[in-house]
Design a protein around this motif. Sequence first.
Motif, short mmCIF file in Angstrom:
data_model
loop_
_atom_site.label_atom_id
_atom_site.label_comp_id
_atom_site.label_asym_id
_atom_site.label_seq_id
_atom_site.Cartn_x
_atom_site.Cartn_y
_atom_site.Cartn_z
N GLU A 120 0.83 -1.20 0.00
CA GLU A 120 0.00 0.00 0.00
C GLU A 120 0.87 1.24 0.00
O GLU A 120 1.95 1.25 0.58
N GLY A 121 0.36 2.28 -0.63
CA GLY A 121 1.05 3.55 -0.66
C GLY A 121 0.07 4.68 -0.87
O GLY A 121 -1.16 4.47 -0.86
N LEU A 122 0.59 5.87 -1.06
CA LEU A 122 -0.25 7.05 -1.18
C LEU A 122 0.34 7.98 -2.24
O LEU A 122 1.54 8.22 -2.25
N ILE A 123 -0.49 8.46 -3.13
CA ILE A 123 -0.09 9.46 -4.12
C ILE A 123 -0.87 10.73 -3.81
O ILE A 123 -2.09 10.68 -3.59
N THR A 124 -0.18 11.86 -3.78
CA THR A 124 -0.82 13.15 -3.54
C THR A 124 -0.69 14.00 -4.79
O THR A 124 0.41 14.28 -5.25
N TYR A 125 -1.83 14.39 -5.37
CA TYR A 125 -1.86 15.26 -6.53
C TYR A 125 -2.26 16.65 -6.07
O TYR A 125 -3.31 16.82 -5.43
N ARG A 126 -1.43 17.65 -6.43
CA ARG A 126 -1.71 19.05 -6.08
C ARG A 126 -2.14 19.79 -7.34
O ARG A 126 -1.38 19.84 -8.31
#
Length: 191
Positions: free
Chosen positions: A180-186
């Motif tokens: 599992e991981g996390l991607i942050t789009y700004r």
Amino acid sequence: VPTPTPRPKAPSRTSSQPLQTQSIEQSMRLEETRRAEAEAKARAEAERRAREEAARRETQRQEIGHSVAGAFGRQSGAAGSQGTASSGTGNQGNPNGSAGSYALTGRTIVSNGGILARPSTSRAIDGVVRVRIVVDGSGRVIQATVAQGTNIADTSIRNAALAAARATRFNSVAGADDQEGLITYRFKIQS
């Protein structure tokens, strides 16, 4: 006329003789004492089991915590470094800016020139979409969902971020379980 049969007289009790009842007999007190002791023992056993169960759950919680420690880039050392500054070290990010960042320890992006796939949108918007991903051993994103911390309600922007996350490919790790991981789009307002 028949003569009545005399009835035997009940012995009279004098005030110096105590009245004996069942409740003051020794056998009744022993039974009550044994019952109370058995109940106390049962309560103590139940409390002991409850403490053991709580300790087992706490140990299990800690084991789970240790098994996922660092899964989101919170560990120290080069493998967990998520630096993006122009000075210093890091294994991710672009000092000149990028559309987003990710946290997936031990993985690098192998698609799109080593950077995250960008969400495709023509809308002018400002905010963040966070996407929780699950990556299989081959580096393919097999699950993507909008995560807590997202402050954009627009469904089309969220769907674009999910599609970009699914299009991103990471390096393969032989024999690895799903990670599992996390991607942050700004998103920044553009006209």
